[in-house]
Enzyme design. Structure first.
Site, short mmCIF file in Angstrom:
data_model
loop_
_atom_site.label_atom_id
_atom_site.label_comp_id
_atom_site.label_asym_id
_atom_site.label_seq_id
_atom_site.Cartn_x
_atom_site.Cartn_y
_atom_site.Cartn_z
N ASP A 16 0.74 28.83 20.31
CA ASP A 16 -0.32 27.83 20.52
C ASP A 16 -1.59 28.43 21.09
O ASP A 16 -2.35 27.75 21.79
CB ASP A 16 0.18 26.69 21.45
CG ASP A 16 1.49 26.10 21.00
OD1 ASP A 16 1.59 25.74 19.82
OD2 ASP A 16 2.42 25.99 21.83
N LYS A 19 -4.26 30.75 16.92
CA LYS A 19 -4.22 31.72 15.81
C LYS A 19 -4.82 31.15 14.54
O LYS A 19 -5.45 31.88 13.77
CB LYS A 19 -2.77 32.15 15.56
CG LYS A 19 -2.16 32.97 16.68
CD LYS A 19 -0.74 33.39 16.37
CE LYS A 19 0.22 32.22 16.30
NZ LYS A 19 0.34 31.48 17.56
N GLY A 43 2.68 25.43 13.95
CA GLY A 43 1.61 24.49 13.64
C GLY A 43 0.26 25.10 13.94
O GLY A 43 0.03 25.55 15.06
N HIS A 44 -0.61 25.18 12.94
CA HIS A 44 -1.96 25.69 13.13
C HIS A 44 -2.95 24.57 12.86
O HIS A 44 -2.91 23.95 11.79
CB HIS A 44 -2.23 26.85 12.18
CG HIS A 44 -1.43 28.08 12.48
ND1 HIS A 44 -1.36 29.16 11.63
CD2 HIS A 44 -0.67 28.40 13.54
CE1 HIS A 44 -0.59 30.10 12.17
NE2 HIS A 44 -0.15 29.65 13.31
N ARG A 145 24.29 36.62 5.79
CA ARG A 145 24.24 37.00 4.37
C ARG A 145 24.78 35.92 3.43
O ARG A 145 25.35 36.21 2.38
CB ARG A 145 24.97 38.33 4.15
CG ARG A 145 24.31 39.51 4.85
CD ARG A 145 25.20 40.70 4.97
NE ARG A 145 26.32 40.40 5.88
CZ ARG A 145 27.32 41.26 6.10
NH1 ARG A 145 27.37 42.41 5.47
NH2 ARG A 145 28.29 40.94 6.94
N GLN A 222 3.97 31.58 16.18
CA GLN A 222 4.46 31.58 17.56
C GLN A 222 3.75 32.66 18.39
O GLN A 222 2.57 32.89 18.21
CB GLN A 222 5.98 31.72 17.62
CG GLN A 222 6.76 30.49 17.21
CD GLN A 222 7.06 30.45 15.73
OE1 GLN A 222 7.34 31.45 15.10
NE2 GLN A 222 7.02 29.26 15.15
N THR A 297 1.08 20.87 17.70
CA THR A 297 0.68 20.48 16.34
C THR A 297 1.88 19.98 15.55
O THR A 297 1.78 19.04 14.76
CB THR A 297 0.07 21.70 15.61
OG1 THR A 297 -1.04 22.17 16.39
CG2 THR A 297 -0.41 21.32 14.23
N GLY A 300 3.92 17.24 18.66
CA GLY A 300 3.13 16.29 19.45
C GLY A 300 3.48 16.31 20.93
O GLY A 300 2.90 15.56 21.72
#
Length: 429
Positions: A16, A19, A43-44, A145, A222, A297, A300
């Site tokens: 947060d 970025k 979230g961005h 795998r 992140q 984002t 909330g």
């Protein structure tokens, strides 16, 4: 060895940090922007042409018409959420025609979300604070795998076999979900058909662009303190959130990377549970929350807020190999006086400037603060570092001196244009 135009953007705190805005700004002249880790738990928020856009899967270069946007092999992709995100983008007048998806990226299925929620509920008093998006369970399948990859979406028979295997294997956790292979395929196959043109070997695309000397931006998700290896374990994500995850999550060689920009918020925030040495449970913490609009984002949820933490940032710098800092949300500190920055910790009365590996020890850290004078002037319209108030410049210089890394970009507001470029040769292609 030739120098290539490959730059990495990575979060230097608990995510947060801003970025999305910085990536969008740096992507102006990028030929490709590639996400290399995480999934829809990231979230961005980007403000572009006066409108706010919230991205989860999509790289922050998606608004650039001639930019190839790549979901790398290190990502985990929820096709249902991605489809909704693409639809929303198209409804806003943009196109996802330049979106490419690694055929090696793992796929989040509806049962992963069910398992994520069930496991978090079962933890009771020791919850990790996950987003409930299925991230941990899908990375578990990847490590064991047995995962489903994007290439498998193109083979309905194989896809059904793999889904049926997972529903049997995970039946104890899915007993109340009502999910069947047919009900999942009914959701997934139409989306797979839409995504099919973009599913490809993205490592080859990036490798060819690199050889041509094109501008490539690798976008992290992140932050360093949420990294699966180096974060405040177990309160971490399930992927590599540091710069080392960029080559392994895209297929580019490590030696191709020329610049590693660490995004640093001018204060510290954290969402969910886990230790947080400089957290403020007072009026200043509430002010940072509200002035900085510190709400997740993706979820909330309100973020926990605190003073800037230099031992944490020194650790993040070391494990990322940061060459530059992009300092965000400096404007949020306007009007707060005095300002504090943690320069050391005390653990059981003993001073240290090292960030501990053990989360229980991080929880015992008592910050040792340096105190700086704040500023009252509105800085949101400043276009250069020299226009900033003297005390704002001193705040920046204190960070640079202690971390021995230049602050090459300063964000003084949420809008795209509220950005000061101090060292354009390091930030702009």
């Amino acid at each position: 060895m030739a120098k290539y135009n490959v730059r990495v953007i990575t979060g230097a705190q608990w995510g947060d940090e801003g970025k999305g805005k910085v990536t969008h700004f740096m992507a102006k002249k990028a030929d490709a922007v590639a996400r290399f880790a995480g999934g829809c738990n990231a979230g961005h928020t980007i403000i572009f042409d006066g409108r706010k856009y919230k991205l989860h899967h999509l790289p922050s270069g998606i608004f650039m018409e001639n930019c190839i946007n790549i979901l790398g092999n290190g990502m985990v992709i929820d096709p249902i959420i991605l489809d909704g995100e693409i639809t929303s983008l198209e409804q806003s007048g943009f196109s996802a025609k330049n979106l490419k998806i690694s055929d090696r990226a793992h796929i989040i299925m509806p049962y992963h979300r069910c398992i994520d929620s069930k496991q978090e509920t079962n933890r009771q008093g020791s919850k990790l604070g996950t987003t409930g998006r299925g991230i941990g369970p899908v990375y578990t399948d990847k490590a064991s795998r047995t995962g489903i990859r994007a290439a498998d979406l193109l083979d309905p028979v194989l896809l059904k076999e793999k889904i049926e295997f997972h529903l049997r294997e995970k039946s104890a956790l899915l007993s109340e979900s009502g999910l069947t292979a047919d009900s999942i395929l009914e959701q997934i196959l139409p989306i797979a058909a839409k995504l099919k043109p973009g599913i490809t070997d993205t490592s080859l695309i990036l490798h060819n662009l690199m050889k041509e000397g094109k501008n490539i931006l690798l976008e992290g998700a992140q932050g360093a303190l949420l990294d699966i290896d180096f974060g405040t374990y177990p309160y971490v994500t399930s992927s590599s959130a540091i710069s080392g995850g960029a080559p392994s999550g895209t297929g580019l060689p490590p030696w191709s990377i020329s610049t590693i920009v660490g995004i640093v918020k001018a204060y510290t925030t954290r969402i969910g549970t886990g230790p947080f040495p400089t957290e403020l449970a007072d009026d200043t913490g509430k002010r940072l929350l509200e002035t900085g609009a510190e709400y997740g984002t993706t979820t909330g949820r309100p973020r926990r807020c605190g003073w800037l933490d230099l031992p944490l940032l020194a650790f993040a710098s070391r494990i990322n190999g940061l060459t530059d800092i992009a300092l965000t949300k400096l404007d949020v500190l306007t009007g707060i006086n005095p300002l504090k920055i943690a320069v050391k910790y005390k653990i059981d009365g003993i001073e240290t400037d090292n960030f501990p590996a053990d989360s229980r020890m991080v929880d015992k850290c008592e910050p040792v603060y340096a105190q700086l004078e704040g500023w009252q002037e509105d800085i949101s319209g400043c276009k250069s570092k020299s226009e900033l108030p003297e005390n704002a410049r001193k705040y920046i210089e204190f960070i640079e001196k202690n971390l021995e890394i230049p602050v090459s970009l300063i964000s003084v507001g949420a809008d795209h244009d509220q950005t000061i470029i101090v060292h354009p040769e390091k930030i702009l292609f």
